[in-house]
Each structure stands twice: as C-alpha cells, then as structure tokens.
Design a protein around this motif. Structure first.
Motif, short mmCIF file in Angstrom:
data_model
loop_
_atom_site.label_atom_id
_atom_site.label_comp_id
_atom_site.label_asym_id
_atom_site.label_seq_id
_atom_site.Cartn_x
_atom_site.Cartn_y
_atom_site.Cartn_z
N PHE A 123 0.83 -1.20 0.00
CA PHE A 123 0.00 0.00 0.00
C PHE A 123 0.87 1.25 0.00
CE2 PHE A 123 -1.88 3.53 2.31
CZ PHE A 123 -2.98 3.79 1.51
N ALA A 124 1.90 1.26 0.83
CA ALA A 124 2.77 2.44 0.90
C ALA A 124 3.43 2.73 -0.44
CB ALA A 124 3.82 2.25 1.99
N LEU A 125 3.86 1.69 -1.15
CA LEU A 125 4.49 1.88 -2.45
C LEU A 125 3.52 2.48 -3.46
CD1 LEU A 125 6.49 -1.46 -2.81
CD2 LEU A 125 7.47 0.83 -2.53
N ILE A 126 2.30 1.93 -3.53
CA ILE A 126 1.34 2.44 -4.50
C ILE A 126 0.86 3.84 -4.10
CG2 ILE A 126 -0.84 2.03 -5.70
CD1 ILE A 126 -0.50 -0.93 -5.17
N SER A 127 0.64 4.06 -2.82
CA SER A 127 0.22 5.38 -2.36
C SER A 127 1.25 6.44 -2.72
CB SER A 127 -0.01 5.34 -0.85
OG SER A 127 -0.38 6.61 -0.36
N THR A 132 3.22 10.79 -6.55
CA THR A 132 4.20 11.20 -7.57
C THR A 132 3.50 11.55 -8.88
OG1 THR A 132 5.90 9.79 -6.59
CG2 THR A 132 6.23 10.45 -8.88
N LEU A 133 2.41 10.85 -9.17
CA LEU A 133 1.67 11.07 -10.41
C LEU A 133 0.61 12.16 -10.27
CD1 LEU A 133 1.28 7.34 -11.50
CD2 LEU A 133 2.81 9.06 -12.50
N GLY A 134 0.60 12.85 -9.12
CA GLY A 134 -0.30 13.97 -8.94
C GLY A 134 -1.65 13.63 -8.36
N SER A 135 -1.82 12.43 -7.82
CA SER A 135 -3.07 12.03 -7.20
C SER A 135 -2.81 11.57 -5.78
CB SER A 135 -3.74 10.92 -8.03
OG SER A 135 -5.03 10.63 -7.55
N LEU A 184 3.91 -0.99 -18.74
CA LEU A 184 5.13 -0.89 -19.55
C LEU A 184 4.82 -0.29 -20.91
CD1 LEU A 184 6.85 -4.31 -18.73
CD2 LEU A 184 7.62 -2.03 -18.02
N ALA A 185 3.71 -0.70 -21.51
CA ALA A 185 3.32 -0.16 -22.82
C ALA A 185 3.00 1.31 -22.73
CB ALA A 185 2.11 -0.93 -23.35
N GLY A 186 2.53 1.77 -21.57
CA GLY A 186 2.23 3.18 -21.39
C GLY A 186 3.44 4.00 -20.95
N GLY A 187 4.62 3.36 -20.86
CA GLY A 187 5.83 4.07 -20.50
C GLY A 187 6.01 4.29 -19.00
N ASP A 188 5.22 3.60 -18.18
CA ASP A 188 5.31 3.78 -16.73
C ASP A 188 6.04 2.59 -16.13
OD1 ASP A 188 5.02 4.31 -14.06
OD2 ASP A 188 2.86 4.66 -14.12
N ASP A 189 7.37 2.59 -16.32
CA ASP A 189 8.16 1.47 -15.84
C ASP A 189 8.16 1.37 -14.32
OD1 ASP A 189 8.70 1.32 -18.51
OD2 ASP A 189 10.87 1.38 -18.32
N ARG A 190 8.12 2.52 -13.63
CA ARG A 190 8.16 2.50 -12.17
C ARG A 190 6.93 1.79 -11.59
NH1 ARG A 190 10.37 1.35 -7.69
NH2 ARG A 190 9.60 2.50 -5.89
N SER A 191 5.75 2.12 -12.09
CA SER A 191 4.54 1.44 -11.61
C SER A 191 4.60 -0.05 -11.94
CB SER A 191 3.29 2.06 -12.23
OG SER A 191 3.11 3.39 -11.79
N ALA A 192 5.11 -0.39 -13.12
CA ALA A 192 5.21 -1.80 -13.51
C ALA A 192 6.11 -2.56 -12.54
CB ALA A 192 5.75 -1.90 -14.93
N ARG A 193 7.22 -1.95 -12.12
CA ARG A 193 8.13 -2.62 -11.18
C ARG A 193 7.46 -2.83 -9.83
NH1 ARG A 193 11.98 0.82 -13.58
NH2 ARG A 193 11.91 2.26 -11.80
N ILE A 194 6.67 -1.85 -9.38
CA ILE A 194 5.95 -2.00 -8.12
C ILE A 194 4.98 -3.17 -8.20
CG2 ILE A 194 4.23 -0.93 -6.60
CD1 ILE A 194 5.57 1.78 -7.27
N LEU A 195 4.24 -3.26 -9.29
CA LEU A 195 3.26 -4.32 -9.43
C LEU A 195 3.93 -5.69 -9.55
CD1 LEU A 195 0.55 -2.76 -11.75
CD2 LEU A 195 0.74 -2.71 -9.26
N GLN A 196 5.09 -5.74 -10.19
CA GLN A 196 5.81 -7.01 -10.27
C GLN A 196 6.28 -7.44 -8.89
OE1 GLN A 196 6.18 -9.00 -13.15
NE2 GLN A 196 6.63 -10.40 -11.46
#
Length: 265
Positions: A123-127, A132-135, A184-196
C-alpha cells in the motif's frame, strides 16, 4: 508487568482509520511480535468491520465508474483501485491472525502477520506512486467487496483460507502480469516494477493459504481439493474464471486439477 496481548494489538490496528497511521501501526505490531513483546493471548474479539478513512467513498461494485483502458487516467484509476485492495488486505491478514490464531497456532500467526507487513508495504508503495503522479489514495471512489469475503468466512478458518488467499489473492497471480505489461506499454516502468514486486509476494501469500488449508483438511480428515471446491461454492460470491497463470499457481500450491469443477470455462 505482563506483556500486552497480540489480540489487543491487532484489534487496535484494525480500528485505526487513517491509512498512514494503519501502515505504521501494522508494521509496529509485526516488529513487536517478532521481538517477543506481545503475548500470544487472544483475549478480545476481532472487530466485525475495520475502521476506514473518510475517503475514498465506498460504492457498491456495480456503481463503480468505468476505467478507461490504456489511457493515462485509466492507469491512474487502476493504481488507485490496487491501492485500496492493498489497504483492505492489511486488515484481512491481521484479522486472520487475530481471529484464528488461537486455533491454528504460532506458525499461522507468524505467516499472516508477515502478510500484513507485506500488504502495508505494498500500500505504501502504490500510495507514494499515486502522489508522484499527482493524485492520492482517496481521490477516487472504491468498493468494499474484499471485506464482504471476510464477513462471509468469519466463522471458519477453512472457509477463510479457501476464499481469501486461494481465490481472491490467487486471482492477482492471473491478472497482474497483463497489468504490468499495460503499464510498460504506457511508459510507466516504475509502476510496472511495483506491481511485479507485489505479484512476486502474492505467490508466497497464496502458498501460506494452501499450506494451512491442507493442514486443516488433514486435521478434519477431509480431501483438500473436495473441501476447497465445496467452500468456494458456498462462500465465494462470483465465478472463478480463466485465464489462469498456471506457473504462478503451481508455485503457490494451486494446481490446474484443483481448479476443475470450480472454474467457469
């Protein structure tokens, strides 16, 4: 002076509404448990419903707004939904330890407190990523279907294990790889790494579920596959449907053969 009890410490975390406070309190309980500061005593009941913050607004699943697939806003909405799942999962893991720990023993408590610590970290990582993404967590509505599963299975540890780790968390093993590819297709590698990172941890969580479920079945003289199918039919409000991530499920102790008769083809 007697040590504080584990049940009271868990209950206090579950009744902590604010997300950051709950994350810190969950981590503290796990640290104190591992340090021998909490007595393995179950002297209070777990709450029927954990405390929740004022936001996000909780809606019925059918009332949730549609997420635009592939768009930046759609990916942001998906991150928010995943943050909510991880937030609720903190309480699900704590509730399992506090509700069934007296029956199941120390290893069960160790495992589900470990899961609670993982969920707090997820949760802390996604929050943090949302900010960072403005939300932020709470900026969008969410639904509370996960806790429905907790209420439905509060009477029986076998039912809880059958539905929460072995169906709901196992589903994350199936769908998250495609979600990672979407980011990854949307260019958001950081979010992809968190989800992995999250899906890698979820394999271990599901394995805890299957291991303890099998132990319960042995104690009761039941077939794990047969009892699992019976309990899923009785207590899971939905369908178990493909596609399945067979390799991840096998790693977690869930075989394709076990899905036979439950999965909706």
């Amino acid at each position: 002076m007697n040590a504080p009890t584990l049940a009271r410490a868990i209950r206090a975390v579950m009744l902590t509404p604010e997300p950051q406070d709950k994350v810190m309190a969950a981590r503290d309980v796990v640290r104190r448990w591992r340090g021998g500061e909490l007595a393995m005593v179950f002297d209070v009941a777990m709450p029927d419903y954990p405390a929740r913050p004022d936001k996000p607004e909780l809606l019925p699943p059918s009332a949730m707004p549609k997420r635009g697939r592939g768009s930046a806003h759609g990916r942001l909405a998906l991150l928010h939904a995943l943050a909510h799942i991880e937030f609720v999962a903190i309480d699900l893991a704590l509730d399992a330890a506090g509700r069934f720990g007296a029956e199941m023993g120390r290893q069960f408590v160790d495992d589900w407190l470990s899961v609670a610590a993982d969920e707090a970290m997820h949760f802390a990582l996604i929050s943090r990523r949302l900010r960072t993404l403005g939300s932020f967590y709470g900026a969008m509505p969410a639904h509370d279907g996960l806790w429905d599963a907790a209420r439905e299975t509060a009477h029986d540890v076998a039912a809880r294990l059958a539905v929460v780790p072995m169906v709901l968390e196992a589903r994350a093993l199936d769908v998250t790889p495609a979600t990672v590819e979407r980011f990854l297709a949307g260019g958001d590698d950081r979010s992809a790494r968190i989800l992995q990172r999250i899906v890698d941890d979820e394999i271990r969580h599901v394995r805890f579920g299957t291991t303890h479920f099998t132990a319960v079945c042995q104690t009761r003289g039941e077939s794990p596959a047969d009892l699992w199918k019976t309990l899923v039919r009785q207590h899971f409000r939905g369908v178990v449907k493909p596609p399945f991530n067979d390799s991840a499920r096998r790693s977690a102790g869930l075989s394709r053969e076990m899905m036979a008769g439950v999965a909706c083809q």
